[in-house]
Structures are given as C-alpha cells and as structure tokens.
Design a protein around this motif. Structure first.
Motif, PDB file in Angstrom:
ATOM      1  N   GLY A 292      69.477  45.759  74.424  1.00  0.00           N
ATOM      2  CA  GLY A 292      68.653  45.320  73.304  1.00  0.00           C
ATOM      3  C   GLY A 292      69.299  45.587  71.958  1.00  0.00           C
ATOM      4  O   GLY A 292      69.122  44.804  71.011  1.00  0.00           O
ATOM      5  N   GLY A 296      70.133  42.991  69.264  1.00  0.00           N
ATOM      6  CA  GLY A 296      69.581  43.201  67.931  1.00  0.00           C
ATOM      7  C   GLY A 296      70.636  43.150  66.846  1.00  0.00           C
ATOM      8  O   GLY A 296      70.383  42.643  65.736  1.00  0.00           O
ATOM      9  N   LEU A 308      61.088  41.653  63.537  1.00  0.00           N
ATOM     10  CA  LEU A 308      61.643  41.942  64.851  1.00  0.00           C
ATOM     11  C   LEU A 308      61.153  43.299  65.357  1.00  0.00           C
ATOM     12  O   LEU A 308      60.829  43.453  66.541  1.00  0.00           O
ATOM     13  N   CYS A 312      58.854  43.737  68.764  1.00  0.00           N
ATOM     14  CA  CYS A 312      59.314  44.599  69.866  1.00  0.00           C
ATOM     15  C   CYS A 312      58.305  45.701  70.175  1.00  0.00           C
ATOM     16  O   CYS A 312      58.065  46.029  71.347  1.00  0.00           O
ATOM     17  N   PHE A 341      62.753  47.012  74.786  1.00  0.00           N
ATOM     18  CA  PHE A 341      62.078  46.776  73.513  1.00  0.00           C
ATOM     19  C   PHE A 341      62.084  48.016  72.606  1.00  0.00           C
ATOM     20  O   PHE A 341      61.853  47.907  71.411  1.00  0.00           O
ATOM     21  N   ASN A 342      62.386  49.171  73.193  1.00  0.00           N
ATOM     22  CA  ASN A 342      62.636  50.360  72.367  1.00  0.00           C
ATOM     23  C   ASN A 342      63.896  50.190  71.533  1.00  0.00           C
ATOM     24  O   ASN A 342      64.053  50.785  70.467  1.00  0.00           O
ATOM     25  N   SER A 343      64.808  49.384  72.027  1.00  0.00           N
ATOM     26  CA  SER A 343      66.187  49.309  71.561  1.00  0.00           C
ATOM     27  C   SER A 343      66.370  49.351  70.056  1.00  0.00           C
ATOM     28  O   SER A 343      67.071  50.219  69.522  1.00  0.00           O
ATOM     29  N   TYR A 402      53.061  53.182  69.877  1.00  0.00           N
ATOM     30  CA  TYR A 402      53.602  51.848  69.645  1.00  0.00           C
ATOM     31  C   TYR A 402      52.677  50.989  68.778  1.00  0.00           C
ATOM     32  O   TYR A 402      53.149  50.140  68.016  1.00  0.00           O
TER      33      TYR A 402
END
Length: 433
Positions: A292, A296, A308, A312, A341-343, A402
C-alpha cells in the motif's frame, strides 16, 4: 579536505534503511508477545505490558529526543539513536539468562528510546529533503521500506522463536519447580540470537551514517527562531493538534491489531492454526502495508493525500467491523487485509500535520512522535477488554480509532491559520527547503 556530504538521493537511501530497521525491530514484538505470554504464563493484560513499555518510551523520550536533535543535529542524532537501540538489543541477553520478565521490559524501554530518537530525526528529515509538494509521497516511500522490515520480522521471528514446542499452562504446572525453571530458561534463550544480530546491524548502520555525511537542512533545527517557540505555540495549530490525536489512535489501532493477531488467528473459530503458522499471516498483514505504501507513493503524485487518508481509514474500519462479526476464513482475511489500508496513514498524517509549521517543525515532530504512545495504551486497553468480553469483540477499540481518522482525513487535517501564528512561518519553511 574532500567534501563527503552525500547528495539528497544518497541521503534518502541511507535514511530509508533506518526505516527498515526500526520497522523490523518494532514488529518483532508481535512474535515476542505470545512467546513471553507462554514462557511466563501471563494473561492478555500482562502480556501487553511489552507494548506499554515499548511505546510508552515514545511518550517519555520524545521531548528529550527533540532537544538532542536541536543540540547535535540530524546526523549525530541518528548515530546516537542507532547506538542506543543497539545497546537495548544487547540487553535481551541478560534478560534471557536471568529469565526475568522485568528485565525484558527494561530492555524494551532502552530499545524503544533509541528508536524514538531515530523517529524524531528521520521522519521530518525525509519530509524536508526535497520539494515540499511531494513530502507525503517521499515519506510514504520511506515508510514502504519500514513495512518491508515489518513484513520480514514476523516470518523470521516465527521460525527462530515460535518454532519450538510450547507447553500449555496446565502442562507446565505438572513439572517440578526445577524443570519449570529449566524450561523457561530454554524458551527465553531463543530470543537472544535474533537480537544479537539486530544489535550488530545497528552498529554497522551507525558507521555507515558516519561515513555518508547527510546534507544539513537549514530549517527548524538550524534556525535561531526555533528555540523561541514553545510547545503551546505549536499546539495552537488545529491541524497539528488533531494530527497528534490521529497519530495516537492510528498507531494504537495498528499495533493492537498486530499484537493480538497471532492469538486471534489461533482461535478455533477463526484460523485454528499454530502460533508459528499464525506468524506467517502477521507477515501478510505488514506486507499489505508495504504494498500500500508503494502504491500510495505513486498515487500521491496526483491525488489529494487527505482524501486518500480518509478513504483508507473508512475501508479499514469496515474490515475491523467484519473481523468482529465473522468467523473462519472471512474473519481471517478481513483482519489481514487491514494492513493494506493502514499503509499510507502514518506518513500521510505526519506530513499534513507538520504542513506550514516552518521553524516549529522540530517541536511539531516531537509531539507527533510522542503520540506514538498510543501503541502503548490502546493494546493494553484492548487486552483488558479481551480478558472481560473476549478477544474478537475487543476489536471494537481499533474500530473507534479508525472512525476518528476518517474525520481527520476529510476535515480535521485542513490547515487553518493559528490565532497567533507567525505569518511568514510557512513561507520561511518553503524557502529554506
């Protein structure tokens, strides 16, 4: 005498190596937690003391680290950080020899203190090393190398540390006291080899940083104005203030999920696999973050980093919710996919939070690194929840984290002028970069 100052590209290459190492070291905790839990027969709350001590060091040492950077500069600060981290890794030897959980926790604190200094120096350094328009993209690239370290650590640690036969609490209780002590000593000794290798690598890296002179940046640490600012001045900036909260919650959620994943995937209703096998899935979790971040890095050349980030975080929240209610493969792959999606979250939150901070960048960086203490607090809170309501339902805590990051990405990260902000601060930063 020949000028050995490294070019910006060489400096970026050397600095990203640091990101790899502290990623590798940090995620080895995810392997050590179930190992130490078994060796010392701990409950979830007690086992999470590892993360409390490790990430608590960020809170305790971030401000002193900022002062060190102000005094000695980025290059010397990085070398000191590498040396302290190496000493912390060597402290695992006496901890294993004495079979002392308290000594293990002390070693974690020293290790994390060195990494704190590296983080305070390297994150803003990479952000400032080039065109400010691409700061988020550049830091995402560096964090991708961090994720390579977090991807390799669980797999390697699982082979070296978790592959031995582990006795359950009932089986251990049946052994004589001398046999219990011998068993614990044997299991604790499995930790020493990996950390000796880590220490040797860190000392070599310190020498490499000394050989390649990093180019000085004439922003926050080099400006006389930097010393005039107080932390209260920095916190007047709303996007920085909320960024501190976002970093706290993001790191808390990311670390908590990684810390519980081996135990979670070992549950009969989820993965029903051994701890060594579960460690391989932890590698996939961190591997998703690596992929990711490379994606990104490219996307942020054209897309708004804030949107973005919010998108995420929303997808990560949905996956956590699925993890809480599903079973079997659906639950297993939902929790693993969160890593993808943490990336971009940490590097994006960091760069948008220090945007326009000018000569206050070093203090803003210290506050953001201090907020990594979320990795100490959220896992312990989730551990307490797991002891009372079960591990699967305890994932509600990362879910709430989150949700806040969704808000920060879409609204809270927008830059507004602070009530007493210096009008020229942002322009000073741009010209100095």
């Amino acid at each position: 005498m020949t000028d050995r100052t490294a070019s910006p590209r060489v400096a970026l290459a050397v600095t990203t190596t640091l990101f790899f190492m502290w990623g590798f070291i940090t995620v080895l905790n995810d392997v050590l937690i179930p190992h130490l839990k078994s060796v010392f027969t701990l409950n979830y709350t007690q086992a999470m003391l590892v993360q409390l001590i490790f990430f608590g060091a960020y809170f305790v040492m971030s401000l002193p680290a900022g002062k060190v950077i102000e005094r000695v500069g980025y290059r010397n600060g990085i070398m000191i950080g590498l040396a302290v981290t190496g000493v912390g890794a060597l402290l695992f030897i006496p901890a294993a020899q004495t079979v002392s959980y308290a000594m293990f926790l002390g070693a974690f604190f020293v290790l994390a203190s060195g990494i704190t200094l590296l983080q305070v120096a390297a994150n803003p350094y990479v952000s400032l090393l080039g065109d400010p328009r691409y700061a988020s993209s550049r830091l995402n690239l560096a964090q991708a190398l961090n994720s390579l370290g977090t991807t390799l650590a669980p797999k390697l640690g699982g082979v070296l540390i978790l592959s031995a036969t582990v006795l359950g609490a009932a089986e251990l209780a049946q052994l004589a006291p001398a046999e219990q002590l011998a068993y614990r000593a044997q299991q604790a000794a499995l930790v020493t080899g990996p950390y000796i290798a880590v220490a040797a690598t860190l000392f070599v890296l310190a020498f490499v940083v000394w050989m390649f002179r990093l180019p000085p940046l004439t922003e926050a640490t080099a400006s006389a104005d930097a010393h005039k600012h107080r932390f209260s001045d920095v916190l007047r900036h709303r996007h920085l203030r909320l960024g501190v909260v976002a970093i706290f919650l993001y790191v808390g959620a990311e670390v908590s999920i990684g810390s519980f994943m081996i135990n979670y995937l070992s549950m009969a209703s989820i993965g029903n696999v051994s701890e060594a096998t579960a460690a391989g899935y932890v590698s996939l979790y961190w591997g998703g973050a690596m992929i990711g971040r490379f994606v990104g890095f490219a996307l942020m050349r054209t897309l708004d980093p804030r949107r973005l980030l919010g998108g995420c975080a929303a997808l990560a929240a949905l996956l956590v919710a699925c993890t809480m209610v599903a079973q079997g493969n659906v639950a297993l792959w939902s929790v693993v996919a969160i890593g993808l999606f943490n990336s971009i979250m940490f590097p994006t939150i960091f760069t948008v939070a220090i945007e326009g901070m000018g000569t206050m960048t070093d203090k803003a960086s210290s506050l953001l690194i201090m907020a990594i203490v979320g990795g100490a607090i959220v896992p312990v809170l989730q551990g307490a929840l797991a002891d009372h309501i079960g591990l699967q339902h305890a994932f509600v805590l990362p879910l709430l984290c989150y949700v806040f990051i969704v808000y920060y990405g879409f609204a809270g990260s927008l830059v507004r002028r602070a009530p007493s902000a210096t009008p020229s601060a942002g322009m000073a930063a741009s010209s100095q970069r």
